[in-house]
Design an enzyme around this catalytic site. Structure first.
Site, PDB file in Angstrom:
ATOM      1  N   CYS A 242      38.949  71.471  39.560  1.00 62.64           N
ATOM      2  CA  CYS A 242      39.703  71.020  38.388  1.00 62.64           C
ATOM      3  C   CYS A 242      40.967  71.861  38.180  1.00 62.64           C
ATOM      4  O   CYS A 242      40.884  73.048  37.871  1.00 62.64           O
ATOM      5  CB  CYS A 242      38.779  71.098  37.163  1.00 62.64           C
ATOM      6  SG  CYS A 242      39.593  70.927  35.583  1.00 62.64           S
TER       7      CYS A 242
ATOM      8  N   CYS B 147      41.338  73.394  34.724  1.00 62.19           N
ATOM      9  CA  CYS B 147      40.357  74.480  34.586  1.00 62.19           C
ATOM     10  C   CYS B 147      40.903  75.763  35.203  1.00 62.19           C
ATOM     11  O   CYS B 147      40.753  76.848  34.639  1.00 62.19           O
ATOM     12  CB  CYS B 147      39.036  74.117  35.258  1.00 62.19           C
ATOM     13  SG  CYS B 147      38.215  72.668  34.568  1.00 62.19           S
TER      14      CYS B 147
END
Length: 109
Positions: free
Chosen positions: A33, A36
């Site tokens: 991600c 993230c």
């Protein structure tokens, strides 16, 4: 207490949530991600700043799909705040530092 986020798994999650005398902020994330990855240093810096008042934790949703399902994580990163074992707040998306600090302050006051 801690000046860095701790990794939680299915075995440690419940124990930390239920027994913590101070608020907990959990970052549900995944290795692949992009948001993230960009949020990780912001979360770590917040742990350094607020680590005596809040426990910062991370849950890798790929490694812990049961926890991700149990907490109905639909997008990542998702932050979930707990106080006295009860979920008190949830935010999806990578937060800028000031917005994260606002979330943390809402846990403290």
């Amino acid at each position: 207490m801690l000046s860095y986020p701790i990794d939680l798994n299915g075995e440690t999650f419940k124990d930390i949530i239920e027994k913590s005398p101070i608020p907990i902020l959990i970052d549900f994330w995944a290795v692949w991600c992009g948001p993230c990855k960009s949020f990780a240093p912001i979360f770590t810096n917040a742990a350094k700043k607020f680590g005596k008042k809040v426990i910062f934790c991370k849950v890798n949703t790929d490694a812990e799909p049961t926890l991700a399902s149990q907490y109905q994580i639909r997008s990542i990163p998702t932050l979930i705040a707990f106080k006295n074992g009860i979920e008190t707040n949830r935010v999806s998306g990578a937060l800028p530092p000031l917005q994260l600090e606002g979330l943390i302050n809402s846990l403290l006051y």
